[in-house]
Enzyme design. Structure first.
Site, short mmCIF file in Angstrom:
data_model
loop_
_atom_site.label_atom_id
_atom_site.label_comp_id
_atom_site.label_asym_id
_atom_site.label_seq_id
_atom_site.Cartn_x
_atom_site.Cartn_y
_atom_site.Cartn_z
N ASP A 55 0.84 -1.20 0.00
CA ASP A 55 0.00 0.00 0.00
C ASP A 55 0.88 1.26 0.00
O ASP A 55 0.59 2.23 -0.70
CB ASP A 55 -0.91 0.02 1.23
CG ASP A 55 -1.64 -1.29 1.42
OD1 ASP A 55 -2.70 -1.47 0.81
OD2 ASP A 55 -1.13 -2.15 2.17
N ARG A 81 2.42 1.78 -3.43
CA ARG A 81 1.43 2.38 -4.32
C ARG A 81 1.27 3.88 -4.02
O ARG A 81 1.16 4.71 -4.93
CB ARG A 81 0.08 1.68 -4.16
CG ARG A 81 0.05 0.27 -4.72
CD ARG A 81 -1.19 -0.49 -4.28
NE ARG A 81 -1.32 -1.77 -4.97
CZ ARG A 81 -2.04 -2.80 -4.52
NH1 ARG A 81 -2.70 -2.69 -3.37
NH2 ARG A 81 -2.10 -3.92 -5.21
N HIS A 92 -4.08 -3.95 6.24
CA HIS A 92 -3.89 -4.03 4.79
C HIS A 92 -5.26 -4.33 4.20
O HIS A 92 -5.64 -5.48 3.99
CB HIS A 92 -2.89 -5.14 4.44
CG HIS A 92 -2.78 -5.40 2.96
ND1 HIS A 92 -2.48 -4.41 2.06
CD2 HIS A 92 -2.92 -6.54 2.24
CE1 HIS A 92 -2.45 -4.93 0.84
NE2 HIS A 92 -2.72 -6.22 0.92
#
Length: 324
Positions: A151, A154, A178
């Site tokens: 995450d 990203r 997550h």
């Protein structure tokens, strides 16, 4: 006397496990990689295919298929096995299906005499890492989940694109579950040597804050978008797992937002969540408790509540397996 080598066993020769193995071969992080899968022929075929590329890789990595007996002297076991997330399905929806698979895997590790570090990538990763910790009886520093490393990657990538800077110079993380309740730590984000707030003030674009919030929403929903288009996500998590492995094997003491067992940090206990931690050869050397603003602290607590609820639903079965 044989020289000590770094040996990794990958349980689950699906798209995630093989993307990880491919990245490991390309980056020469381990000397030996073993693939285990309930479909032995597939594991054998994947090992053959990867092995044929070794002549053009940075080092002569040994890669083969194997069995749980190969875990006995492994330094690291990476678990990527489990049913994949389907379109429209949350990671927590996978819990009931994957917890049974997971308990079987961890029990086999114990039976093989494995005593290294467990790195979990299967979803829902925080809950399954908690299950691995409870069933194995290992100290928490040796049971790690991939957490919010993906995450955060990203997040850095999308912020870098918007701000037109190298993503590797964006220092920003996602913490918490997550999953759908994860949160960005805007208060601690920086670009290069400047705080994100200072960068935004210099830009003077009144739309920045709105765009940044949409970027986070895109990060949170990225898996759903990718799954809707191609059925699964695996390349990026393969690289993230390789990054964690490199931190372990090189004893880097790198700070990564992995899923760790909390014992009072951030006001939470008996739970695994994605938080920044120092990762070394021993596993989790230290959990970093960063300052969260009031909004972030509330969001983190809400994320923990969701995970605690799921943990309560599996605790009885996990304890039963552990004590049988």
């Amino acid at each position: 006397m044989q020289e000590r080598i770094n040996k990794v066993v990958v349980i689950g020769a699906g798209a995630v496990g093989c993307s990880y193995a491919f990245a490991m071969v390309n980056q020469a992080v381990a000397e030996e990689i073993i693939l285990i899968d309930k479909n032995e022929k597939k594991a054998e075929g994947e090992a053959m295919d990867l092995g044929h590329g070794v002549p053009f890789s940075p080092s002569s990595t040994i890669i083969r298929n194997g069995t749980y007996a190969d875990c006995q002297n492994a330094d690291l076991v990476v678990i990527s096995a489990g049913l994949p997330q389907k379109p429209g399905e949350t990671r927590l929806d996978l819990l009931d299906k994957n917890i049974k698979v997971f308990k079987f895997i961890v029990q086999n590790l114990l039976d093989a005499g494995f005593s290294g570090i467990i790195l979990v990538a299967s979803n829902p990763v925080d809950i399954l890492t908690y299950a691995a910790f409870k069933v194995s009886g290992f100290p928490p520093e040796r049971v790690i989940g991939s957490g919010t490393v993906l995450d955060s990657a990203r997040f850095k990538y999308m912020l870098g694109q918007y701000l037109e800077v190298d993503a590797r110079n964006v220092h920003a993380i996602i913490i918490g579950e997550h999953g759908d309740t994860e949160l960005p730590v805007w208060s601690q984000a920086s670009v290069g040597v400047e705080s994100l707030d200072k960068v935004l003030r210099r830009r003077g674009d009144p739309n920045d804050r709105e765009v940044l919030e949409s970027i986070f929403n895109s990060v949170r929903g990225a898996a759903y978008e990718i799954i809707a288009r191609k059925g699964a996500t695996y390349y990026a998590i393969g690289l993230c797992l390789t990054r964690i492995t490199r931190a372990i094997f090189n004893n880097e003491n790198s700070i990564l937002p992995v899923s760790c067992y909390l014992t009072g940090q951030y006001g939470q206990s008996d739970i695994y969540m994605g938080v920044p931690a120092v990762v070394s050869r021993s596993g989790i050397r230290e959990i970093i408790e960063i300052d969260l603003n009031e909004t972030e602290a509330l969001q983190f607590a809400q994320s923990a509540d969701v995970l605690h609820e799921s943990i309560r639903s599996i605790r009885a079965s996990v304890e039963l397996i552990k004590n049988r």
